[in-house]
Design a protein around this motif. Structure first.
Motif, mmCIF file in Angstrom:
data_model
loop_
_atom_site.group_PDB
_atom_site.id
_atom_site.type_symbol
_atom_site.label_atom_id
_atom_site.label_comp_id
_atom_site.label_asym_id
_atom_site.label_seq_id
_atom_site.Cartn_x
_atom_site.Cartn_y
_atom_site.Cartn_z
ATOM 1 N N ILE A 1 0.830 -1.204 0.000
ATOM 2 C CA ILE A 1 0.000 0.000 0.000
ATOM 3 C C ILE A 1 0.867 1.258 0.000
ATOM 4 O O ILE A 1 0.477 2.295 -0.537
ATOM 5 N N MET B 1 1.805 1.622 -3.560
ATOM 6 C CA MET B 1 0.631 2.115 -4.280
ATOM 7 C C MET B 1 0.540 3.630 -4.224
ATOM 8 O O MET B 1 0.173 4.289 -5.205
ATOM 9 N N ASP C 1 2.278 5.513 -7.024
ATOM 10 C CA ASP C 1 1.539 5.590 -8.285
ATOM 11 C C ASP C 1 0.519 6.720 -8.250
ATOM 12 O O ASP C 1 0.354 7.460 -9.229
ATOM 13 N N HIS C 2 -0.159 6.885 -7.130
ATOM 14 C CA HIS C 2 -1.198 7.906 -7.040
ATOM 15 C C HIS C 2 -0.611 9.309 -6.959
ATOM 16 O O HIS C 2 -1.200 10.263 -7.482
ATOM 17 N N THR D 1 4.614 -0.511 -9.187
ATOM 18 C CA THR D 1 3.270 -0.352 -8.609
ATOM 19 C C THR D 1 2.275 -1.362 -9.183
ATOM 20 O O THR D 1 1.160 -1.488 -8.657
ATOM 21 N N CYS E 1 0.624 -3.924 -6.774
ATOM 22 C CA CYS E 1 -0.300 -3.537 -5.704
ATOM 23 C C CYS E 1 -1.658 -4.226 -5.825
ATOM 24 O O CYS E 1 -2.101 -4.918 -4.904
ATOM 25 N N ALA E 2 -2.351 -4.023 -6.918
ATOM 26 C CA ALA E 2 -3.705 -4.561 -7.048
ATOM 27 C C ALA E 2 -3.745 -6.083 -6.925
ATOM 28 O O ALA E 2 -4.588 -6.617 -6.184
ATOM 29 N N TYR F 1 -5.822 4.117 2.555
ATOM 30 C CA TYR F 1 -6.221 4.314 1.160
ATOM 31 C C TYR F 1 -7.076 5.566 1.007
ATOM 32 O O TYR F 1 -6.836 6.395 0.124
#
Length: 405
Positions: free
Chosen positions: A35, A38, A41-42, A71, A74-75, A323
């Motif tokens: 996370i 992640m 990436d955001h 990244t 992550c998902a 998140y």
């Protein structure tokens, strides 16, 4: 979702709650690391050059490509561990109770995606553009898993493998082939517009492969009832097997991804082409590439948490809390940067179409990678105390609503 098991079965740490409650540190640690990655990436989504594709070999750079590539893990890990966490929750729930929890939790995630996270991304309520992203898919994965858990173990594994390994056989089928059911195929297999017009809805995460990963994650939970030696050997063998399977299948360039790799101008760029597999929806090769190393990390962390990585546990214990908060913080920072640099922040609250998602950037918007990494580190450090506080709250209390955030 809380992950619990008997302390005699795996390396676990008491969470300080009622007797018998334990968390699997290896799972919390992997989830926490993922996370944090992640968030990188955001940050790039908000502060990078609008419209630039980091994995387009014609325009990208190697640092930008690998910033995006890391990244990718992550998902798949989130969906895998969602299933594993569901299985481990059977230590304190019956299957009917777990099914009800998965349905209500799944519906809650879908609402969060469409309301809370949509506002975090766009800072408006006009609903001109709505993207159905990871929480939407996680929500549906939980709802479907609520039914799959009642299948025999072999049948659940067969469904998961079929979805993950076989969905690329359907790549040639366009949504239009289904006529009036075209939206259903968009939801299940092909990213695209679910609703068009003044208010558009775009499905970014088609469900089928993600449902399969979640089902296999549930099956993975069985290994945490084994003794440590057997479990660690199995995780090592399966992780290496997926990595080797990825390399061999990718070399063949026949099946597993819609886009074959090509020899490029130099070996590093050829490697980038080799690693550039499809995420939307995740191809078989994409999932082999990411889940293999994830299992190897679970094996490595199974023996204990390295001291240097212990801070990641705080994030792994409260992933949904992190998140939600990190999107709001990143967007607020983007507003501040826009005001300082341009004196006008109106575009930060407008996203009239998919080309201007999640905001309408001013001309010349975009920071270099060093700045993006610096902002990312700042975001993670800023949220660490809050995550520690909330993890402590969940450890001390058992209010029902804490299971939904």
């Amino acid at each position: 979702m809380d992950t619990t098991t008997a302390p005699t079965a795996v390396h676990a740490a008491s969470d300080g709650g009622p007797a018998g409650r334990f968390r699997l540190e290896s799972i919390d640690l992997l989830r926490g690391i993922i996370i944090v990655i992640m968030a990188l990436d955001h940050v790039h989504d908000f502060f990078g050059v609008p419209g630039a594709n980091p994995v387009d070999l014609a325009t990208t750079t190697a640092p930008l490509f690998f910033t995006r590539w890391i990244t990718h893990f992550c998902a798949p890990v989130f969906f895998l561990l969602t299933g594993t966490g569901a299985f481990l929750t059977l230590r304190r729930m019956t299957k009917p109770e777990l099914s009800r929890f998965l349905v209500t939790r799944g519906l809650w995630l879908i609402v969060l995606e469409a309301v809370v996270m949509r506002f975090a991304l766009q800072f408006n309520f006009d609903y001109q553009v709505t993207l159905l992203i990871v929480l939407w898919a996680l929500g549906w994965a939980m709802i479907v898993l609520a039914g799959l858990i009642h299948l025999p173990a072999w049948a659940l594994v067969a469904v998961g493998v079929a979805m993950v390994a076989g969905h690329n056989l359907l790549d040639g089928i366009a949504p239009a082939a289904f006529g009036a059911l075209e939206p259903l195929w968009t939801v299940l297999h092909v990213p695209g517009f679910l609703v068009t017009g003044p208010h558009t809805v775009f499905v970014t995460y088609p469900l089928v492969p993600w449902l399969g990963v979640t089902a296999l994650g549930y099956a993975l939970g069985n290994v945490y009832a084994w003794d440590a030696g057997r479990r660690q050997a199995w995780l090592l063998r399966l992780g290496l097997g997926l990595v080797v399977g990825f390399v061999m299948l990718r070399l063949l360039n026949i099946y597993g991804d819609p886009f074959p790799w090509l020899v490029q101008r130099s070996p590093p760029w050829t490697l980038m082409s080799f690693l550039d597999t499809q995420k939307y929806p995740p191809s078989l090769l994409f999932l082999l590439m990411t889940l293999g190393p994830a299992l190897l990390l679970l094996r490595a962390f199974d023996a204990g948490t390295p001291r240097v990585l212990r801070p990641a546990l705080a994030f792994g214990k409260v992933p949904l809390f992190f998140y939600g908060l990190h999107f709001y913080l990143i967007h607020l920072l983007a507003v501040v940067v826009c005001y300082v640099g341009y004196g006008d922040v109106g575009g930060m609250f407008r996203s009239p179409d998919l080309g201007h998602f999640p905001f309408t950037a001013p001309p010349g918007w975009g920071l270099g990678l060093p700045w993006i990494y610096a902002i990312w580190i700042g975001v993670v450090l800023a949220l660490y105390p809050l995550c520690c506080w909330y993890a402590g709250l969940k450890r001390r209390r058992r209010d029902w609503w804490l299971s939904y955030l």
